[in-house]
Design an enzyme around this catalytic site. Structure first.
Site, short mmCIF file in Angstrom:
data_model
loop_
_atom_site.label_atom_id
_atom_site.label_comp_id
_atom_site.label_asym_id
_atom_site.label_seq_id
_atom_site.Cartn_x
_atom_site.Cartn_y
_atom_site.Cartn_z
N ARG A 176 -28.14 21.20 -9.14
CA ARG A 176 -29.29 22.62 -9.53
C ARG A 176 -29.83 23.10 -10.48
O ARG A 176 -31.27 24.09 -10.32
CB ARG A 176 -28.02 24.06 -9.05
N ASP A 224 -18.24 30.17 2.64
CA ASP A 224 -18.12 29.92 0.79
C ASP A 224 -17.57 31.06 0.04
O ASP A 224 -17.09 32.09 0.52
CB ASP A 224 -19.84 29.69 0.68
N THR A 278 -15.25 27.69 -6.13
CA THR A 278 -15.97 27.20 -7.81
C THR A 278 -14.37 27.60 -8.48
O THR A 278 -14.19 26.87 -9.57
CB THR A 278 -16.24 28.04 -8.35
N LYS A 286 -21.34 21.73 -3.00
CA LYS A 286 -20.75 21.66 -1.74
C LYS A 286 -21.63 22.57 -0.57
O LYS A 286 -20.92 21.94 0.71
CB LYS A 286 -20.11 23.43 -2.57
N THR A 287 -22.43 23.15 -0.63
CA THR A 287 -23.37 23.59 0.48
C THR A 287 -23.99 22.24 0.99
O THR A 287 -24.20 22.61 2.30
CB THR A 287 -24.58 24.92 0.17
#
Length: 356
Positions: A236, A128, A177, A83-84
């Protein structure tokens, strides 16, 4: 402390959030810096999420042709899926500024004002964990998203007056999330919504290969797949496992990551071939040994393991559910025969019946 930066680029109707909702696992500045080093810089460099990338490319092309800002965009999905990354790639593609902040740092409308007044035409504001916006800030942002207007109330009672301040049109990208915790009015103000899915092993292997190249680490093709298979479908995690394997290779071998080196490194970290770690296997063993395979209540399992129940629910159970090792029932958690076999135990006859 929440991150804030400015980067120049060429099942039910949701209810009001509880103040004690469990935050995502905090990340250190060093982890954020390392992630930034490995992130793609352009949309064409993004691996996986093909449908999302195609739709975002259409949005970009249309906005460029019209010389207009992108429509507000909501990105949702589990942690670590990118997402980032998308929030930093899009402003580079548009050639605009991006400001970044996190909802927990926006405790009152005044905390949001500096970001709004600094927004230039077509720029992007990335928020975020947007599901954690306080109610007052969320209501303050409604006219911002709809009319690019800020309503500021001065004074109290009969002497109160409202000042309307116009803003330059810009784009808000929200990441969450837990999309189910967003209120309907906020969710509906995002004209574009994209859900990020877990990655296939082939895509994760390509991400590991590219990350290893950026880290100047020699890795075999088989080793990239060995790491990718244990990454839980999450880039990640794949990059974190690569960093650990690289450290192991530098410490114990000649620095090259082969299949055997990757396997030894991940075994040392107690991550098995399916990606389960020590606490995952302990969760399965606890239900088998103490609760005879279930059904068992989450609180009882947490007390037996001496682990917070929200840790089990948010970090352990989702992956076990995806692997088909666990079922949530009205009576509690129940293990499937596959879970018994994975920890090296024979499932009882009734466990087969629990599948139907």
């Amino acid at each position: 402390m929440a991150r804030e930066a400015i980067i120049r680029g060429d099942d039910e109707e949701p209810t009001r959030r509880k103040p004690l909702d469990v935050p995502d696992e905090p990340r250190t500045p060093e982890e954020d810096r390392q992630d930034e080093e490995l992130r793609p810089q352009r949309l064409v460099d993004v691996v996986g999420q093909r449908s999302v990338v195609e739709r975002l490319q259409i949005m970009l092309n249309a906005a460029k042709k019209r010389s207009e800002p992108l429509g507000h965009l909501l990105l949702d999905g589990p942690p670590g899926l990118g997402k980032t990354t998308f929030a930093t790639v899009l402003p580079r593609e548009m050639g605009v500024d991006v400001q970044m902040t996190a909802a927990p740092s926006l405790m009152a409308p005044k905390d949001l004002l500096p970001f709004l007044t600094q927004a230039s035409y077509g720029s992007i504001l990335f928020i975020d964990e947007i599901h954690r916006l306080p109610a007052t800030v969320e209501e303050f942002i409604y006219p911002v998203m709809e009319d690019f207007r800020v309503d500021i109330t001065l004074g109290d009672g009969l002497n109160a007056r409202t000042i309307n301040m116009k803003l330059k049109p810009f784009t808000i990208i929200g990441a969450t999330t837990r999309s189910g915790m967003l209120t309907a009015p906020l969710r509906d103000r995002f004209v574009n919504r994209e859900h990020l899915e877990f990655y296939e092993v082939d895509d994760l292997a390509e991400i590991v290969r590219r990350s290893a190249k950026k880290l100047k680490t020699e890795i075999s093709s088989e080793a990239t797949y060995e790491i990718a298979k244990r990454a839980r479908g999450t880039p990640r995690i794949a990059n974190n496992l690569l960093r650990w394997t690289r450290q192991y290779a530098d410490s114990e071998t000649d620095g090259r990551i082969t299949t055997s080196v990757a396997d030894d490194a991940l075994r040392k970290k107690e991550i098995d071939p399916l990606g389960l770690d020590r606490i995952d296997r302990r969760y399965l063993s606890t239900i088998i040994d103490i609760f005879a395979g279930g059904p068992a209540g989450l609180t009882a399992i947490a007390h037996s393991m001496n682990v917070p129940s929200d840790t089990l629910e948010d970090e352990v159970e989702p992956f076990l559910l995806r692997q088909g090792f666990l079922r949530r029932t009205s009576r509690g958690r129940v293990l499937t025969p596959a879970a018994y076999l994975h920890v090296g135990k024979n499932p009882p006859p009734e466990a087969h019946g629990n599948l139907f």
